[in-house]
Motif scaffolding. Structure first.
Motif, short mmCIF file in Angstrom:
data_model
loop_
_atom_site.label_atom_id
_atom_site.label_comp_id
_atom_site.label_asym_id
_atom_site.label_seq_id
_atom_site.Cartn_x
_atom_site.Cartn_y
_atom_site.Cartn_z
N THR A 12 52.17 0.10 -32.47
CA THR A 12 52.14 -0.24 -31.06
C THR A 12 52.96 0.81 -30.33
OG1 THR A 12 54.13 -1.59 -31.09
CG2 THR A 12 52.05 -2.70 -31.65
N VAL A 13 52.94 0.78 -29.03
CA VAL A 13 53.76 1.71 -28.25
C VAL A 13 55.23 1.55 -28.60
CG1 VAL A 13 54.50 2.29 -25.90
CG2 VAL A 13 52.08 1.88 -26.37
N ASP A 14 55.66 0.33 -28.89
CA ASP A 14 57.06 0.08 -29.23
C ASP A 14 57.47 0.74 -30.55
OD1 ASP A 14 57.38 -1.41 -26.92
OD2 ASP A 14 56.93 -3.31 -27.92
N ASP A 15 56.50 1.10 -31.38
CA ASP A 15 56.79 1.76 -32.66
C ASP A 15 57.02 3.27 -32.51
OD1 ASP A 15 56.52 -0.64 -34.13
OD2 ASP A 15 54.33 -0.37 -34.20
N PRO A 18 61.53 6.85 -29.24
CA PRO A 18 61.72 6.98 -27.78
C PRO A 18 61.44 8.38 -27.25
CG PRO A 18 63.49 5.68 -28.72
CD PRO A 18 62.70 6.21 -29.87
N ALA A 21 57.64 8.85 -27.10
CA ALA A 21 57.05 8.11 -25.98
C ALA A 21 57.29 8.84 -24.67
CB ALA A 21 57.63 6.69 -25.93
N GLU A 22 58.49 9.34 -24.46
CA GLU A 22 58.78 10.07 -23.22
C GLU A 22 58.03 11.39 -23.16
OE1 GLU A 22 59.58 10.85 -19.57
OE2 GLU A 22 59.99 8.92 -20.51
N ARG A 25 54.47 10.50 -22.17
CA ARG A 25 54.44 10.15 -20.74
C ARG A 25 54.59 11.39 -19.86
NH1 ARG A 25 57.61 5.32 -22.51
NH2 ARG A 25 56.22 3.55 -22.14
N ASP A 35 51.40 6.16 -15.96
CA ASP A 35 51.98 5.87 -17.27
C ASP A 35 50.88 5.67 -18.30
OD1 ASP A 35 53.36 5.07 -19.52
OD2 ASP A 35 54.35 3.38 -18.58
N GLU A 67 50.01 10.48 -34.14
CA GLU A 67 49.82 9.15 -33.57
C GLU A 67 48.59 9.19 -32.69
OE1 GLU A 67 54.36 8.47 -34.19
OE2 GLU A 67 53.44 9.96 -32.91
#
Length: 160
Positions: A12-15, A18, A21-22, A25, A35, A67
């Motif tokens: 998931t995105v939470d996996d 950080p 993810a940034e 984005r 986003d 990913e």
């Protein structure tokens, strides 16, 4: 000749780390997207490790992480050589619009003595200059089958 080890699993995105993810984005914002991680419906991570035999100094190992994140409009593919996009200056991300994405499925026949180890997608990524086929590495796993099916359905829905 070296050995190649692939492991894939649903994410998931939470996996995402950080910094990754940034990074994703930020690359999306650079292409004028909101986003890009807000609407992710499916995710798949593939860790690839290759062992190379060296004549001096012993074997070496390279590790790659890919990913794949699916939204109703995009296939997002992030590549890096470590767990942290911040420490990998070669990290990159591509945004493939689903309405023009083609996914090639493996076909039965004598050429497939081993199961497919990639998902071939043909696309012109946002900001790309030309249409190309990208081989997205995968292991053989039920999570991969679910992701591939979701990708096929999403691409079909986007073209409709």
């Amino acid at each position: 000749m070296g050995a190649r080890n692939l492991m894939s699993h649903a994410i998931t995105v939470d996996d995402l780390p950080p910094s990754t993810a940034e990074f994703v984005r930020g690359e999306g914002r650079a292409r004028g997207l909101a986003d890009v991680l807000a609407d992710v419906t499916h995710g798949l991570r593939t860790d690839e490790e290759t062992m190379n035999r060296e004549s001096r100094g012993g074997p070496t190992s390279d590790r790659y992480v890919v990913e794949m994140l699916l939204t109703p409009e995009l296939l997002i593919v992030a590549h890096r050589q470590s767990d942290d996009a911040e420490t990998d200056p070669g990290a990159r991300v591509r945004f493939h619009p689903l309405d023009q994405l083609e996914v090639t499925l493996p076909t039965a026949g004598p050429r497939l003595a081993m199961p497919a180890r990639s998902i071939p997608v043909t696309s012109t990524p946002l900001g790309g200059a030309r249409r190309a086929t990208y081989q997205l590495p995968i292991a053989i796993d039920a999570d991969v089958d679910r992701f591939r099916e979701a990708l096929l359905q999403a691409a079909q829905a986007a073209r409709a």
